[in-house]
Enzyme design. Structure first.
Site, PDB file in Angstrom:
ATOM      1  N   HIS A 108     -13.272-104.427  20.279  1.00  0.00           N
ATOM      2  CA  HIS A 108     -13.296-105.764  20.854  1.00  0.00           C
ATOM      3  C   HIS A 108     -11.868-106.243  21.075  1.00  0.00           C
ATOM      4  O   HIS A 108     -10.910-105.619  20.588  1.00  0.00           O
ATOM      5  CB  HIS A 108     -14.064-106.746  19.954  1.00  0.00           C
ATOM      6  CG  HIS A 108     -13.500-106.852  18.571  1.00  0.00           C
ATOM      7  ND1 HIS A 108     -14.081-106.261  17.473  1.00  0.00           N
ATOM      8  CD2 HIS A 108     -12.383-107.454  18.112  1.00  0.00           C
ATOM      9  CE1 HIS A 108     -13.352-106.503  16.403  1.00  0.00           C
ATOM     10  NE2 HIS A 108     -12.314-107.219  16.762  1.00  0.00           N
TER      11      HIS A 108
HETATM   12  C1  T46 Z   1     -10.395-107.455  14.117  1.00  0.00           C
HETATM   13  C2  T46 Z   1     -10.476-106.228  13.290  1.00  0.00           C
HETATM   14  C3  T46 Z   1      -9.130-105.712  12.883  1.00  0.00           C
HETATM   15  C4  T46 Z   1     -16.942-113.043   9.399  1.00  0.00           C
HETATM   16  O1  T46 Z   1     -17.983-113.656   9.099  1.00  0.00           O
HETATM   17  N1  T46 Z   1     -15.727-113.636   9.208  1.00  0.00           N
HETATM   18  C5  T46 Z   1     -14.561-113.000   9.512  1.00  0.00           C
HETATM   19  O2  T46 Z   1     -13.477-113.577   9.303  1.00  0.00           O
HETATM   20  C6  T46 Z   1     -14.626-111.682  10.080  1.00  0.00           C
HETATM   21  C7  T46 Z   1     -13.358-110.944  10.454  1.00  0.00           C
HETATM   22  C8  T46 Z   1     -15.860-111.106  10.260  1.00  0.00           C
HETATM   23  N2  T46 Z   1     -16.995-111.779   9.921  1.00  0.00           N
HETATM   24  C9  T46 Z   1     -18.293-111.100  10.056  1.00  0.00           C
HETATM   25  C10 T46 Z   1     -18.728-110.784  11.476  1.00  0.00           C
HETATM   26  C11 T46 Z   1     -19.553-109.521  11.305  1.00  0.00           C
HETATM   27  O3  T46 Z   1     -20.881-109.880  10.964  1.00  0.00           O
HETATM   28  O4  T46 Z   1     -18.207-109.836   9.388  1.00  0.00           O
HETATM   29  C12 T46 Z   1     -18.930-108.848  10.072  1.00  0.00           C
HETATM   30  C13 T46 Z   1     -18.033-107.668  10.459  1.00  0.00           C
HETATM   31  O5  T46 Z   1     -17.106-108.101  11.477  1.00  0.00           O
HETATM   32  P1  T46 Z   1     -16.685-107.171  12.703  1.00  0.00           P
HETATM   33  O6  T46 Z   1     -17.838-106.344  13.120  1.00  0.00           O
HETATM   34  O7  T46 Z   1     -16.058-108.033  13.754  1.00  0.00           O
HETATM   35  O8  T46 Z   1     -15.594-106.229  11.989  1.00  0.00           O
HETATM   36  P2  T46 Z   1     -14.544-105.220  12.619  1.00  0.00           P
HETATM   37  O9  T46 Z   1     -14.044-104.407  11.504  1.00  0.00           O
HETATM   38  O10 T46 Z   1     -15.114-104.509  13.785  1.00  0.00           O
HETATM   39  O11 T46 Z   1     -13.359-106.153  13.189  1.00  0.00           O
HETATM   40  C14 T46 Z   1     -12.582-106.958  12.325  1.00  0.00           C
HETATM   41  C15 T46 Z   1     -12.382-108.368  12.898  1.00  0.00           C
HETATM   42  O12 T46 Z   1     -13.651-108.961  13.198  1.00  0.00           O
HETATM   43  C16 T46 Z   1     -11.554-108.368  14.145  1.00  0.00           C
HETATM   44  O13 T46 Z   1     -11.155-109.683  14.498  1.00  0.00           O
HETATM   45  O14 T46 Z   1      -9.447-107.613  14.881  1.00  0.00           O
HETATM   46  O15 T46 Z   1     -11.306-106.360  12.125  1.00  0.00           O
END
Ligand code: T46
Length: 145
Positions: free
Chosen positions: A59
């Site tokens: 993303h």
């Molecule tokens: C990024 C990379 C480096 C939250 O509720 N609060 C938060 O602050 C974050 C970061 C995530 N979430 C929830 C949203 C999803 O349900 O945690 C779950 C996993 O998040 P996501 O699928 O977006 O995780 P990554 O590892 O793909 O990405 C994350 C960050 O979201 C993103 O901003 O730059 O790490």
């Protein structure tokens, strides 16, 4: 549509170096906001326990700047600005990788012990995410026109 090329030295990989403090007992890194890190940090989170072979990210953000620090283990970060891709290994607790807004990011090859600490300039906001790569390419390329 022109291809996005993986290129070394494309300027997407920007590191911040942190001073390791400590003594014979071990090391310590301190982040004094506004000093070592010239970002207004509103949120801190960390990724850990990523299953073997799983990649994360995929993303971009409309309006979020982040600094990623691998405080344990290692992972490979791919950054993409819509025309160029560049990658780097995050494997040092004294180096922070800057991830600016409108940069597509992917994280691969997590070691089992990887803990990736992320300092973010905004609170969590799902509407700030661009999770569709084609949409990202269109927006990124339009912004450059
Ligand atoms: C990024 C990379 C480096 C939250 O509720 N609060 C938060 O602050 C974050 C970061 C995530 N979430 C929830 C949203 C999803 O349900 O945690 C779950 C996993 O998040 P996501 O699928 O977006 O995780 P990554 O590892 O793909 O990405 C994350 C960050 O979201 C993103 O901003 O730059 O790490």
């Amino acid at each position: 549509m022109s291809q996005v090329r993986l290129e070394r030295g494309a300027g997407l990989i920007k590191w911040y170096d942190f001073q390791a403090l400590g003594d014979e007992r071990g090391s310590l890194v301190a982040f004094e906001l506004g000093q070592a890190i010239p970002l207004d940090i509103k949120r801190v989170y960390y990724l850990y326990g990523t299953a073997l072979g799983v990649s994360r990210g995929y993303h971009a953000h409309h309006n979020l700047t982040q600094l990623a620090i691998c405080v344990a283990g290692r992972c490979r970060m791919v950054l993409d600005n819509g025309t160029t891709r560049e990658e780097a290994w995050l494997d040092s607790p004294t180096k922070g990788l800057l991830i600016e807004k409108m940069i597509w990011r992917e994280m691969h090859d997590f070691s089992p012990d990887c803990v990736l600490l992320v300092l973010a300039t905004e609170h969590y906001d799902e509407s700030d995410y661009i999770r569709d790569y084609q949409k990202f390419l269109t927006e990124a390329r339009n912004a450059k026109k």
